[in-house]
Design a protein around this motif. Structure first.
Motif, PDB file in Angstrom:
ATOM      1  N   ALA A  14       0.837  -1.212   0.000  1.00  0.00           N
ATOM      2  CA  ALA A  14       0.000   0.000   0.000  1.00  0.00           C
ATOM      3  C   ALA A  14       0.864   1.252   0.000  1.00  0.00           C
ATOM      4  CB  ALA A  14      -0.914  -0.010   1.223  1.00  0.00           C
ATOM      5  N   GLY A  15       0.352   2.300  -0.616  1.00  0.00           N
ATOM      6  CA  GLY A  15       1.063   3.579  -0.628  1.00  0.00           C
ATOM      7  C   GLY A  15       2.326   3.539  -1.466  1.00  0.00           C
ATOM      8  N   GLY A  16       2.417   2.578  -2.349  1.00  0.00           N
ATOM      9  CA  GLY A  16       3.562   2.531  -3.259  1.00  0.00           C
ATOM     10  C   GLY A  16       4.829   2.012  -2.624  1.00  0.00           C
ATOM     11  N   THR A  17       4.706   1.288  -1.543  1.00  0.00           N
ATOM     12  CA  THR A  17       5.925   0.749  -0.925  1.00  0.00           C
ATOM     13  C   THR A  17       5.619  -0.568  -0.210  1.00  0.00           C
ATOM     14  OG1 THR A  17       7.529   1.157   0.819  1.00  0.00           O
ATOM     15  CG2 THR A  17       5.511   2.370   0.984  1.00  0.00           C
ATOM     16  N   TYR A  18       6.689  -1.255   0.174  1.00  0.00           N
ATOM     17  CA  TYR A  18       6.548  -2.531   0.865  1.00  0.00           C
ATOM     18  C   TYR A  18       6.022  -2.256   2.257  1.00  0.00           C
ATOM     19  CZ  TYR A  18       8.129  -7.047   2.696  1.00  0.00           C
ATOM     20  OH  TYR A  18       8.196  -8.284   3.254  1.00  0.00           O
ATOM     21  N   SER A  19       4.775  -2.620   2.559  1.00  0.00           N
ATOM     22  CA  SER A  19       4.270  -2.364   3.907  1.00  0.00           C
ATOM     23  C   SER A  19       3.604  -3.614   4.471  1.00  0.00           C
ATOM     24  CB  SER A  19       3.311  -1.175   3.908  1.00  0.00           C
ATOM     25  OG  SER A  19       2.545  -1.171   2.734  1.00  0.00           O
ATOM     26  N   ILE A  20       3.816  -3.797   5.743  1.00  0.00           N
ATOM     27  CA  ILE A  20       3.423  -5.033   6.426  1.00  0.00           C
ATOM     28  C   ILE A  20       2.308  -4.736   7.432  1.00  0.00           C
ATOM     29  CG2 ILE A  20       4.268  -6.691   8.158  1.00  0.00           C
ATOM     30  CD1 ILE A  20       5.543  -7.219   5.545  1.00  0.00           C
ATOM     31  N   ILE A  21       1.301  -5.587   7.474  1.00  0.00           N
ATOM     32  CA  ILE A  21       0.341  -5.560   8.582  1.00  0.00           C
ATOM     33  C   ILE A  21       0.344  -6.951   9.202  1.00  0.00           C
ATOM     34  CG2 ILE A  21      -1.999  -4.996   9.337  1.00  0.00           C
ATOM     35  CD1 ILE A  21      -2.495  -3.867   6.476  1.00  0.00           C
ATOM     36  N   GLU A  22       0.781  -7.035  10.464  1.00  0.00           N
ATOM     37  CA  GLU A  22       0.732  -8.342  11.135  1.00  0.00           C
ATOM     38  C   GLU A  22      -0.649  -8.534  11.747  1.00  0.00           C
ATOM     39  OE1 GLU A  22       3.959 -10.112  12.814  1.00  0.00           O
ATOM     40  OE2 GLU A  22       5.457  -8.755  11.958  1.00  0.00           O
ATOM     41  N   ASP A  23      -1.056  -9.785  11.861  1.00  0.00           N
ATOM     42  CA  ASP A  23      -2.395 -10.146  12.349  1.00  0.00           C
ATOM     43  C   ASP A  23      -3.460  -9.247  11.714  1.00  0.00           C
ATOM     44  OD1 ASP A  23      -4.381 -11.523  13.546  1.00  0.00           O
ATOM     45  OD2 ASP A  23      -4.000 -10.788  15.574  1.00  0.00           O
ATOM     46  N   ALA A  24      -3.580  -9.404  10.411  1.00  0.00           N
ATOM     47  CA  ALA A  24      -4.428  -8.524   9.611  1.00  0.00           C
ATOM     48  C   ALA A  24      -5.758  -9.184   9.271  1.00  0.00           C
ATOM     49  CB  ALA A  24      -3.700  -8.174   8.319  1.00  0.00           C
ATOM     50  N   ALA A  25      -6.639  -8.404   8.687  1.00  0.00           N
ATOM     51  CA  ALA A  25      -7.870  -8.933   8.097  1.00  0.00           C
ATOM     52  C   ALA A  25      -8.163  -8.126   6.833  1.00  0.00           C
ATOM     53  CB  ALA A  25      -9.026  -8.832   9.081  1.00  0.00           C
ATOM     54  N   ILE A  26      -8.827  -8.787   5.899  1.00  0.00           N
ATOM     55  CA  ILE A  26      -9.191  -8.134   4.632  1.00  0.00           C
ATOM     56  C   ILE A  26     -10.678  -8.377   4.420  1.00  0.00           C
ATOM     57  CG2 ILE A  26      -8.782  -8.033   2.140  1.00  0.00           C
ATOM     58  CD1 ILE A  26      -6.081  -9.473   2.673  1.00  0.00           C
ATOM     59  N   LEU A  27     -11.422  -7.294   4.231  1.00  0.00           N
ATOM     60  CA  LEU A  27     -12.854  -7.425   3.940  1.00  0.00           C
ATOM     61  C   LEU A  27     -13.057  -7.189   2.445  1.00  0.00           C
ATOM     62  CD1 LEU A  27     -15.666  -7.810   5.312  1.00  0.00           C
ATOM     63  CD2 LEU A  27     -15.782  -5.297   5.446  1.00  0.00           C
ATOM     64  N   THR A  28     -13.591  -8.185   1.759  1.00  0.00           N
ATOM     65  CA  THR A  28     -13.834  -8.025   0.322  1.00  0.00           C
ATOM     66  C   THR A  28     -15.332  -7.957   0.063  1.00  0.00           C
ATOM     67  OG1 THR A  28     -13.779 -10.426  -0.043  1.00  0.00           O
ATOM     68  CG2 THR A  28     -11.712  -9.220  -0.344  1.00  0.00           C
ATOM     69  N   HIS A  29     -15.675  -7.242  -0.998  1.00  0.00           N
ATOM     70  CA  HIS A  29     -17.091  -7.062  -1.346  1.00  0.00           C
ATOM     71  C   HIS A  29     -17.176  -6.842  -2.856  1.00  0.00           C
ATOM     72  CE1 HIS A  29     -21.231  -6.088  -1.075  1.00  0.00           C
ATOM     73  NE2 HIS A  29     -21.093  -4.792  -1.249  1.00  0.00           N
ATOM     74  N   ASP A  30     -18.001  -7.625  -3.520  1.00  0.00           N
ATOM     75  CA  ASP A  30     -18.165  -7.483  -4.976  1.00  0.00           C
ATOM     76  C   ASP A  30     -16.833  -7.480  -5.719  1.00  0.00           C
ATOM     77  OD1 ASP A  30     -20.871  -7.472  -4.864  1.00  0.00           O
ATOM     78  OD2 ASP A  30     -21.063  -5.283  -4.930  1.00  0.00           O
ATOM     79  N   GLY A  31     -15.937  -8.351  -5.313  1.00  0.00           N
ATOM     80  CA  GLY A  31     -14.681  -8.504  -6.043  1.00  0.00           C
ATOM     81  C   GLY A  31     -13.620  -7.470  -5.733  1.00  0.00           C
ATOM     82  N   HIS A  32     -13.923  -6.565  -4.802  1.00  0.00           N
ATOM     83  CA  HIS A  32     -12.958  -5.511  -4.475  1.00  0.00           C
ATOM     84  C   HIS A  32     -12.616  -5.519  -2.989  1.00  0.00           C
ATOM     85  CE1 HIS A  32     -14.265  -4.260  -8.434  1.00  0.00           C
ATOM     86  NE2 HIS A  32     -13.205  -3.466  -8.485  1.00  0.00           N
ATOM     87  N   ILE A  33     -11.570  -4.804  -2.653  1.00  0.00           N
ATOM     88  CA  ILE A  33     -11.190  -4.690  -1.238  1.00  0.00           C
ATOM     89  C   ILE A  33     -12.008  -3.565  -0.620  1.00  0.00           C
ATOM     90  CG2 ILE A  33      -9.300  -4.170   0.351  1.00  0.00           C
ATOM     91  CD1 ILE A  33      -7.451  -5.543  -1.715  1.00  0.00           C
ATOM     92  N   HIS A  34     -12.764  -3.932   0.396  1.00  0.00           N
ATOM     93  CA  HIS A  34     -13.674  -2.978   1.037  1.00  0.00           C
ATOM     94  C   HIS A  34     -12.991  -2.344   2.242  1.00  0.00           C
ATOM     95  CE1 HIS A  34     -17.726  -1.489   1.363  1.00  0.00           C
ATOM     96  NE2 HIS A  34     -17.753  -1.770   2.648  1.00  0.00           N
ATOM     97  N   TRP A  35     -12.177  -3.148   2.891  1.00  0.00           N
ATOM     98  CA  TRP A  35     -11.437  -2.678   4.079  1.00  0.00           C
ATOM     99  C   TRP A  35     -10.243  -3.605   4.278  1.00  0.00           C
ATOM    100  CZ3 TRP A  35      -9.841  -4.876   8.645  1.00  0.00           C
ATOM    101  CH2 TRP A  35      -9.371  -3.988   9.623  1.00  0.00           C
ATOM    102  N   ILE A  36      -9.123  -3.053   4.785  1.00  0.00           N
ATOM    103  CA  ILE A  36      -7.961  -3.890   5.119  1.00  0.00           C
ATOM    104  C   ILE A  36      -7.242  -3.227   6.285  1.00  0.00           C
ATOM    105  CG2 ILE A  36      -6.590  -2.761   3.279  1.00  0.00           C
ATOM    106  CD1 ILE A  36      -5.012  -5.403   3.037  1.00  0.00           C
ATOM    107  N   GLY A  37      -6.796  -4.013   7.256  1.00  0.00           N
ATOM    108  CA  GLY A  37      -6.102  -3.422   8.402  1.00  0.00           C
ATOM    109  C   GLY A  37      -5.856  -4.475   9.471  1.00  0.00           C
ATOM    110  N   PRO A  38      -5.424  -4.025  10.671  1.00  0.00           N
ATOM    111  CA  PRO A  38      -5.219  -4.962  11.771  1.00  0.00           C
ATOM    112  C   PRO A  38      -6.558  -5.610  12.143  1.00  0.00           C
ATOM    113  CG  PRO A  38      -4.252  -2.816  12.260  1.00  0.00           C
ATOM    114  CD  PRO A  38      -5.061  -2.642  11.018  1.00  0.00           C
ATOM    115  N   ARG A  39      -6.502  -6.909  12.442  1.00  0.00           N
ATOM    116  CA  ARG A  39      -7.750  -7.645  12.692  1.00  0.00           C
ATOM    117  C   ARG A  39      -8.575  -7.010  13.811  1.00  0.00           C
ATOM    118  NH1 ARG A  39      -8.401 -14.039  14.012  1.00  0.00           N
ATOM    119  NH2 ARG A  39      -6.331 -13.799  14.898  1.00  0.00           N
ATOM    120  N   VAL A  40      -7.882  -6.483  14.856  1.00  0.00           N
ATOM    121  CA  VAL A  40      -8.632  -5.926  15.993  1.00  0.00           C
ATOM    122  C   VAL A  40      -9.500  -4.742  15.578  1.00  0.00           C
ATOM    123  CG1 VAL A  40      -7.059  -6.690  17.805  1.00  0.00           C
ATOM    124  CG2 VAL A  40      -6.623  -4.509  16.653  1.00  0.00           C
ATOM    125  N   ASP A  41      -9.146  -4.099  14.466  1.00  0.00           N
ATOM    126  CA  ASP A  41      -9.906  -2.920  14.029  1.00  0.00           C
ATOM    127  C   ASP A  41     -11.035  -3.262  13.058  1.00  0.00           C
ATOM    128  OD1 ASP A  41      -8.113  -1.486  15.505  1.00  0.00           O
ATOM    129  OD2 ASP A  41      -6.901  -0.841  13.782  1.00  0.00           O
TER     130      ASP A  41
END
Ligand code: DI6
Ligand code: FE
Length: 401
Positions: A14-41
């Motif tokens: 993300a943001g044009g660089t190598y970035s890491i999120i540990e213990d993450a979650a990704i919410l997808t909707h209609d084939g797209h990324i709806h939300w991505i971030g730390p799982r607790v959030d």
């Protein structure tokens, strides 16, 4: 349908660089990324399906932004000749090389070309590729180039991969135009490109700028026609010699200039200013036993985005693994594993003009990603081939290959 992919770590780019999120979650909707971030959030509403990724590392789907995957025959005989000391240029001058693949490709039916290319693409897909660029360029007449581009379109319909078709009619001089390169360029500009573009078979236009192929002046005529037709350009440049093709590409806002072992610092400055991506092809470098390295420091210094690709082709890079290219990018070109991963995600998307929708895991982008059963992201550049356990998600849905 919304899906929350969780219990994973993400190398999102993300943001044009190598970035890491540990213990993450990704919410997808209609084939797209709806939300991505730390799982607790993660905010989970009604009707969300949960998928447990078992601690996998998630990366964007890999993008192989330079292949010639559709061709007839193969050239292992020439590989043997080169091992005996005959050079690539000598083989080409004796009627082998690209010309021999053109003969085999013209003789093959569309179905035969589709079947052999499908097998090769499946190898790339098993390696985590979700987007691939495929060039024509082994037909070199209108009917044969149309046959190749039709196969390329069909591959995108038949396999779970997004395919971009590039017309590389200016790859080599066909035998009918022997000693008449300017006439062949005129034929490309006046007949082939307008017809193929009108049929919706072309997403970009490429050429081979080299002393044994086409001159910068000839390439420029192809670029002018491509722009008239509203098509972006790319260029095979500085693979065997230095002709300032990459500077020419930059002047025409090329999406990428590819190979580049013999480029100069001035070429790098021009590419950096134009935003033209440097697509490095370590498989061809390795297979031709090249010793001239692309100028990595100049590329970095002048802010040129660096992509890596397989160059899958029968003559100079019969490479069926993009992860092997990550390893070679690190081992041969001294890239870091992070740079190599950016080279087959973020920067490869840019090299295809798909940066707005692909190449990183960010809200609004297409949900193409791989959940790898690995310890660390660097593992992707570490293993020399082989198949890694993984789950492939394309347009927000898991696919089996
Ligand atoms: N450069 C390459 O490495 C391939 N095409 C090109 O322009 C080689 C294609 C071949 O030898 O069949
Ligand atoms: Fe190539």
């Amino acid at each position: 349908m919304k899906t929350l992919w969780q219990n994973c770590h993400v190398a999102s780019m993300a943001g044009g660089t190598y970035s890491i999120i540990e213990d993450a979650a990704i919410l997808t909707h209609d084939g797209h990324i709806h939300w991505i971030g730390p799982r607790v959030d993660a905010l989970v509403g009604e009707g969300v399906e949960f998928v447990d990724l078992n601690g996998a590392w998630v990366t964007p789907g890999l993008i192989d932004c330079h292949t010639h995957a559709v061709f007839g025959g193969n050239r292992s005989n020439e590989f043997e000749q080169r091992l005996q000391g005959v050079s690539y240029a000598e083989i080409a001058a004796a009627g082998g090389g690209i010309a021999s693949t053109v003969r085999a490709t013209r003789a093959a039916s569309e179905e035969e070309l589709l079947a052999s290319a499908r097998r090769r693409l499946v190898s790339l897909l098993r390696d985590g590729v979700t987007t691939v660029e495929i060039k024509s360029g082994y037909g070199l007449d209108l009917a044969s180039e149309r046959k190749l581009l039709s196969v390329i379109r069909r591959l995108g319909h038949e396999l779970p991969v997004t395919v971009r078709a590039t017309c590389l009619a200016a790859h080599a001089l066909p035998p009918e135009y022997k000693d008449r390169a300017d006439d062949y360029i005129a034929h490309i500009c006046d007949e082939m490109l307008p017809a193929l573009a009108a049929e919706g078979l072309v997403d970009a236009v490429d050429a081979f700028c080299e002393y044994l192929a086409f001159s910068p002046a000839q390439v420029e005529r192809v670029f002018i026609k491509a722009h008239e037709l509203g098509l972006p350009v790319k260029l095979h440049a500085e693979q065997l010699s230095s002709l300032a093709g990459s500077s020419l590409a930059a002047r025409y806002q090329a999406l990428s200039a590819d190979h580049l072992e013999f480029m100069t610092e001035d070429d790098a400055i021009a590419m950096g200013q134009a935003g033209t991506v440097a697509v490095l092809l370590p498989g061809a470098y390795y297979f031709l036993r090249e010793t001239q390295l692309p100028p990595m420091d100049a590329l970095r210094k002048h802010g040129v985005a660096i992509a890596l690709a397989s160059d899958l082709n029968p003559g100079t890079s019969p490479a069926l693994s993009v992860r092997l290219m990550l390893n070679m990018g690190c081992t041969l070109f001294r890239m870091t594993p992070e740079e190599a991963l950016a080279g087959v995600t973020l920067n490869a998307a840019k090299a295809l003009g798909m940066g707005a929708t692909h190449g990183s895991l960010e809200v609004g982008k297409v949900a193409d990603f791989i959940a790898w059963d690995i310890e660390r992201p660097a593992d992707l550049a570490y293993w020399l081939g082989g198949e890694l356990n993984k789950r492939v998600v394309r347009h927000g849905a898991e696919v089996t290959i």
